[in-house]
Scaffold this motif. Sequence first.
Motif, PDB file in Angstrom:
ATOM      1  N   LEU A   1       0.804  -1.220   0.000  1.00 25.71           N
ATOM      2  CA  LEU A   1       0.000   0.000   0.000  1.00 25.71           C
ATOM      3  C   LEU A   1       0.839   1.272   0.000  1.00 25.71           C
ATOM      4  N   GLY A   2       2.136   1.169   0.251  1.00 32.20           N
ATOM      5  CA  GLY A   2       2.998   2.337   0.173  1.00 32.20           C
ATOM      6  C   GLY A   2       3.257   3.037   1.489  1.00 32.20           C
ATOM      7  N   TYR A   3       3.115   2.334   2.619  1.00 27.45           N
ATOM      8  CA  TYR A   3       3.510   2.911   3.907  1.00 27.45           C
ATOM      9  C   TYR A   3       5.031   3.095   3.936  1.00 27.45           C
ATOM     10  N   ASP A   4       5.488   3.960   4.827  1.00 31.70           N
ATOM     11  CA  ASP A   4       6.920   4.236   4.927  1.00 31.70           C
ATOM     12  C   ASP A   4       7.651   3.253   5.829  1.00 31.70           C
ATOM     13  N   GLY A   5       6.916   2.476   6.607  1.00 32.61           N
ATOM     14  CA  GLY A   5       7.530   1.548   7.529  1.00 32.61           C
ATOM     15  C   GLY A   5       6.471   0.919   8.400  1.00 32.61           C
ATOM     16  N   VAL A   6       6.933   0.194   9.427  1.00 33.20           N
ATOM     17  CA  VAL A   6       6.003  -0.458  10.339  1.00 33.20           C
ATOM     18  C   VAL A   6       6.401  -0.170  11.790  1.00 33.20           C
ATOM     19  N   GLU A   7       5.404  -0.268  12.656  1.00 33.18           N
ATOM     20  CA  GLU A   7       5.634  -0.365  14.096  1.00 33.18           C
ATOM     21  C   GLU A   7       5.286  -1.793  14.490  1.00 33.18           C
ATOM     22  N   VAL A   8       6.211  -2.474  15.132  1.00 36.33           N
ATOM     23  CA  VAL A   8       5.994  -3.864  15.520  1.00 36.33           C
ATOM     24  C   VAL A   8       5.341  -3.908  16.895  1.00 36.33           C
TER      25      VAL A   8
ATOM     26  N   MET B   1      10.776  -2.748   4.164  1.00 40.45           N
ATOM     27  CA  MET B   1       9.974  -1.980   5.104  1.00 40.45           C
ATOM     28  C   MET B   1      10.779  -1.707   6.364  1.00 40.45           C
ATOM     29  N   PRO B   2      11.213  -0.468   6.597  1.00 42.02           N
ATOM     30  CA  PRO B   2      11.925  -0.160   7.834  1.00 42.02           C
ATOM     31  C   PRO B   2      11.023  -0.369   9.055  1.00 42.02           C
ATOM     32  N   ILE B   3      11.625  -0.845  10.129  1.00 40.87           N
ATOM     33  CA  ILE B   3      10.924  -0.925  11.405  1.00 40.87           C
ATOM     34  C   ILE B   3      11.222   0.366  12.155  1.00 40.87           C
ATOM     35  N   LEU B   4      10.209   1.211  12.292  1.00 43.39           N
ATOM     36  CA  LEU B   4      10.393   2.552  12.850  1.00 43.39           C
ATOM     37  C   LEU B   4      10.183   2.594  14.358  1.00 43.39           C
ATOM     38  N   ALA B   5       9.395   1.667  14.892  1.00 44.19           N
ATOM     39  CA  ALA B   5       9.095   1.679  16.322  1.00 44.19           C
ATOM     40  C   ALA B   5       8.782   0.258  16.769  1.00 44.19           C
ATOM     41  N   VAL B   6       8.979   0.033  18.067  1.00 43.28           N
ATOM     42  CA  VAL B   6       8.636  -1.236  18.709  1.00 43.28           C
ATOM     43  C   VAL B   6       7.676  -0.932  19.843  1.00 43.28           C
ATOM     44  N   HIS B   7       6.527  -1.612  19.838  1.00 40.27           N
ATOM     45  CA  HIS B   7       5.565  -1.463  20.933  1.00 40.27           C
ATOM     46  C   HIS B   7       5.837  -2.570  21.934  1.00 40.27           C
TER      47      HIS B   7
ATOM     48  N   VAL C   1      10.463   3.254  21.349  1.00 40.95           N
ATOM     49  CA  VAL C   1       9.742   2.180  22.040  1.00 40.95           C
ATOM     50  C   VAL C   1       8.490   2.790  22.645  1.00 40.95           C
ATOM     51  N   VAL C   2       7.344   2.250  22.268  1.00 38.01           N
ATOM     52  CA  VAL C   2       6.073   2.701  22.839  1.00 38.01           C
ATOM     53  C   VAL C   2       5.780   1.845  24.062  1.00 38.01           C
ATOM     54  N   VAL C   3       5.397   2.489  25.156  1.00 33.28           N
ATOM     55  CA  VAL C   3       5.114   1.770  26.384  1.00 33.28           C
ATOM     56  C   VAL C   3       3.892   2.381  27.062  1.00 33.28           C
ATOM     57  N   HIS C   4       3.066   1.523  27.669  1.00 35.71           N
ATOM     58  CA  HIS C   4       1.929   1.975  28.462  1.00 35.71           C
ATOM     59  C   HIS C   4       2.356   2.156  29.916  1.00 35.71           C
ATOM     60  N   PRO C   5       1.682   3.022  30.668  1.00 30.91           N
ATOM     61  CA  PRO C   5       1.917   3.043  32.111  1.00 30.91           C
ATOM     62  C   PRO C   5       1.495   1.714  32.727  1.00 30.91           C
TER      63      PRO C   5
END
Length: 273
Positions: free
Chosen positions: A36-43, A66-72, A106-110
């Motif tokens: 679809l033409g996204y710039d990358g992914v967040e895993v 596909m670059p991995i831009l972020a890790v959840h 890195v995305v993190v929840h409280p």
Amino acid sequence: MPAHPALHVPDTKVALSTASVYPDNTAIAFELAAKLGYDGVEVMVWNDPVSQDLDALRALGEKYRMPILAVHAPCLLITQRVWTTDPWTKLKRARAAAETLGADTVVVHPPFRWQRSYAREFVQGIDRMAGETAVRFAVENMYPWRYKDREVLAYAPGWEVTEEAYRHFTVDLSHVATSRIDAFALVDRMGDRLAHVHLADGSGSGKDEHLIPGRGKQPCAELLERLARTGFEGHVVLEVNTRRSGSPAEREADLAEALAFTRLHLATGSRVP
């Protein structure tokens, strides 16, 4: 073809969260993001073994370019046993994954309130870990849990993350809708600590809906236009729910619509210096 000089198109990367294809797997997310033409992914690190395997993730990135831009980090209820049951070890492994895979966030929840020791140490611990790496730990705004007329505060120190001195934030507009607060007031409180965006819509119900942008009541378009005008340097990640898509073709169309909406509203006719 270069953009018209009167049109400002920022360098902001638009990524697809691998959670957006749930219950399908991580590999499908890479395939669709490339198609679809996204710039990358967040895993999203979750129960899919591929999402936990750095060699497999690197191979997917190379296969689909596909670059991995972020890790959840695996901090959801359904991921409490992913990697380990110790929350600090989860964050260390998420940081190592980001460093290894070339992600900058890195995305993190409280913490959940029942994670008492973790919650007591969370603000200081996240700050300490952030000082040990170039990877940004972007703490995500959450929401109170609701059941009928009751409201349960499930997160500690709290779901309203701007009350704490975190270095970086992720704003999630679906969570904003569920918490029934003003999106722009929250973004204003985040200020220049806003490092990452989870773009999704919501109607303001008690559910965390993660609708396709434009299908709910959140100011998704206005926020994107503001980011474009003010030189936002983070990533915009489509983290949407496609479980109700009637077929793979319909899900693909939904993710294409989400990407088109985002790119349209990131283009603006002016920029504030």
